[in-house]
Design a protein around this motif. Structure first.
Motif, PDB file in Angstrom:
ATOM      1  N   ALA A  57      44.192  57.065  30.550  1.00 51.68           N
ATOM      2  CA  ALA A  57      44.497  55.987  31.673  1.00 51.68           C
ATOM      3  C   ALA A  57      45.646  55.190  31.099  1.00 51.68           C
ATOM      4  N   GLU A  58      46.670  55.535  31.439  1.00 50.30           N
ATOM      5  CA  GLU A  58      48.142  55.055  30.896  1.00 50.30           C
ATOM      6  C   GLU A  58      48.903  54.454  31.900  1.00 50.30           C
ATOM      7  N   ASN A  59      48.562  54.590  33.329  1.00 49.85           N
ATOM      8  CA  ASN A  59      49.247  54.021  34.171  1.00 49.85           C
ATOM      9  C   ASN A  59      48.304  52.780  34.644  1.00 49.85           C
ATOM     10  N   GLY A  60      48.784  52.102  35.975  1.00 48.88           N
ATOM     11  CA  GLY A  60      47.926  50.912  36.396  1.00 48.88           C
ATOM     12  C   GLY A  60      48.856  49.787  36.844  1.00 48.88           C
ATOM     13  N   ALA A  61      48.410  48.769  36.555  1.00 42.83           N
ATOM     14  CA  ALA A  61      49.119  47.372  37.213  1.00 42.83           C
ATOM     15  C   ALA A  61      48.661  46.324  36.405  1.00 42.83           C
ATOM     16  N   VAL A  62      49.630  45.257  36.574  1.00 42.32           N
ATOM     17  CA  VAL A  62      49.391  43.879  35.996  1.00 42.32           C
ATOM     18  C   VAL A  62      49.576  43.055  36.924  1.00 42.32           C
ATOM     19  N   VAL A  63      48.265  42.329  37.221  1.00 40.94           N
ATOM     20  CA  VAL A  63      48.253  41.227  38.610  1.00 40.94           C
ATOM     21  C   VAL A  63      48.427  40.017  37.895  1.00 40.94           C
ATOM     22  N   SER A  64      48.847  38.892  38.650  1.00 41.57           N
ATOM     23  CA  SER A  64      48.860  37.747  38.215  1.00 41.57           C
ATOM     24  C   SER A  64      48.198  36.645  39.369  1.00 41.57           C
ATOM     25  N   LEU A  65      47.566  35.634  39.007  1.00 43.59           N
ATOM     26  CA  LEU A  65      47.290  34.677  40.070  1.00 43.59           C
ATOM     27  C   LEU A  65      47.403  33.216  39.378  1.00 43.59           C
ATOM     28  N   ILE A  66      48.114  32.817  39.970  1.00 45.92           N
ATOM     29  CA  ILE A  66      48.684  31.197  39.624  1.00 45.92           C
ATOM     30  C   ILE A  66      48.257  30.186  40.632  1.00 45.92           C
ATOM     31  N   ALA A  67      47.675  29.146  39.944  1.00 46.06           N
ATOM     32  CA  ALA A  67      47.100  28.164  40.930  1.00 46.06           C
ATOM     33  C   ALA A  67      48.339  27.339  41.635  1.00 46.06           C
ATOM     34  N   ASP A  68      47.942  26.714  42.712  1.00 48.94           N
ATOM     35  CA  ASP A  68      49.004  26.181  43.574  1.00 48.94           C
ATOM     36  C   ASP A  68      49.714  24.980  42.779  1.00 48.94           C
ATOM     37  N   ASP A  69      48.950  24.372  42.128  1.00 46.29           N
ATOM     38  CA  ASP A  69      49.449  23.083  41.289  1.00 46.29           C
ATOM     39  C   ASP A  69      50.072  23.593  40.010  1.00 46.29           C
ATOM     40  N   HIS A  70      50.052  24.963  39.521  1.00 48.43           N
ATOM     41  CA  HIS A  70      50.507  25.314  38.383  1.00 48.43           C
ATOM     42  C   HIS A  70      49.664  24.888  37.282  1.00 48.43           C
ATOM     43  N   THR A  71      48.785  24.518  37.259  1.00 46.56           N
ATOM     44  CA  THR A  71      47.844  23.901  36.194  1.00 46.56           C
ATOM     45  C   THR A  71      46.943  25.238  35.336  1.00 46.56           C
TER      46      THR A  71
END
Length: 278
Positions: A57-71
């Motif tokens: 398993a060497e494919n895939g994705a990196v996902v991010s989630l940033i808070a609205d206030d960037h804290t």
């Protein structure tokens, strides 16, 4: 108790796609022998073990989630076997759901994340196993990062237009500056530094580099009197390769990253870089 390491558990997970706790139990029963553990899991009828055995398993994705206030912010790497699955909505939905769960629960480590409930009565590990079955490929979750405090931002890089991001960078500044955060995160994505500053570099790593620099200099026939200065110069060059604050800034190589931060009046407190499969 059987003698095996975390690396053995990881290897068994990669070979079979089975959950971490099941892998540990199988290794216990197999006295730490990975091959025997694979056989035990197959005998016990773990779903898809035989089909997934030996797959990568060497494919895939990196996902991010940033808070609205960037804290706060989260990065999650979810791996699969093919880019076909990686670009699919179902796979990306699974990755996004896990990222949201990390943001909501702040697990202490991977084991805590996999054991936590993402849905009523369903652990994250069971959720990943379900994705294995539904998507017909080995799906592996073995890395995530979460920052809280300061000003947190992310940069996501696509290596191909039709694929989800393959590189994700999370940075935390001591105060808000969206432009600098983005520029530094892009720099980190491109140059892949390993450490924030010299203090983070393990002493044994520095000493080994110093030994290599000395041996190389002597092999090249450098004058004995000049060796200390030459060795120090080479060690400093090593730091400039691996320490982000000392690297030449991607957008202006006449300045260091530290200089760019100083001019903006901000400090980089920490960062992480995740590239799929690396």
């Amino acid at each position: 108790m059987a003698n095996f390491t975390a690396a053995d558990v990881k290897k068994l997970r990669e070979l079979t796609g089975v959950g971490m706790m099941d892998c540990k139990k199988a290794l216990d029963e197999a006295d730490g022998n990975v091959d025997k553990a694979v056989e035990l899991l197959r005998v016990k009828g773990q779903k898809g073990v035989a089909k997934r055995e030996g797959r990568s398993a060497e494919n895939g994705a990196v996902v991010s989630l940033i808070a609205d206030d960037h804290t706060s912010g989260v990065l999650v790497e979810l791996k699969c076997e093919t880019d076909f699955v990686a670009k699919g909505e179902k796979f990306q939905a699974v990755a996004g759901a896990i990222a949201a769960h990390v943001a909501a629960t702040s697990p202490a480590d991977l084991a805590a994340l996999l054991a936590s409930e993402i849905e009523a009565g369903k652990t994250v590990q069971a959720y990943v196993d379900e994705a294995n079955a539904n998507l017909g490929e080995k799906i592996v979750l073995d890395r995530f990062a979460q920052f809280t405090g300061g000003y947190v931002a992310a940069y996501m890089h696509r290596t191909m237009p039709d694929l989800p991001p393959q590189v994700g960078v999370l940075v935390q500044l001591d105060k808000e500056n969206a432009e600098v955060a983005k520029d530094v995160a892009q720099h980190i994505a491109a140059f892949a530094p390993k450490y924030l500053n010299r203090d983070e570099v393990p002493a044994e790593t520095v000493e080994n580099e110093r030994r290599v620099a000395e041996a190389t200099s002597r092999e090249e026939g450098k004058p004995e009197a000049a060796l200390p200065k030459i060795i120090e110069g080479r060690v400093n060059g090593f730091f400039k390769d691996i320490v982000v604050l000392e690297q030449a800034f991607a957008k202006d190589n006449k300045k260091s990253v530290q200089k760019v931060l100083d001019e903006a009046g901000v400090a980089l407190e920490r960062f992480t870089r995740i590239k799929v499969g690396v």
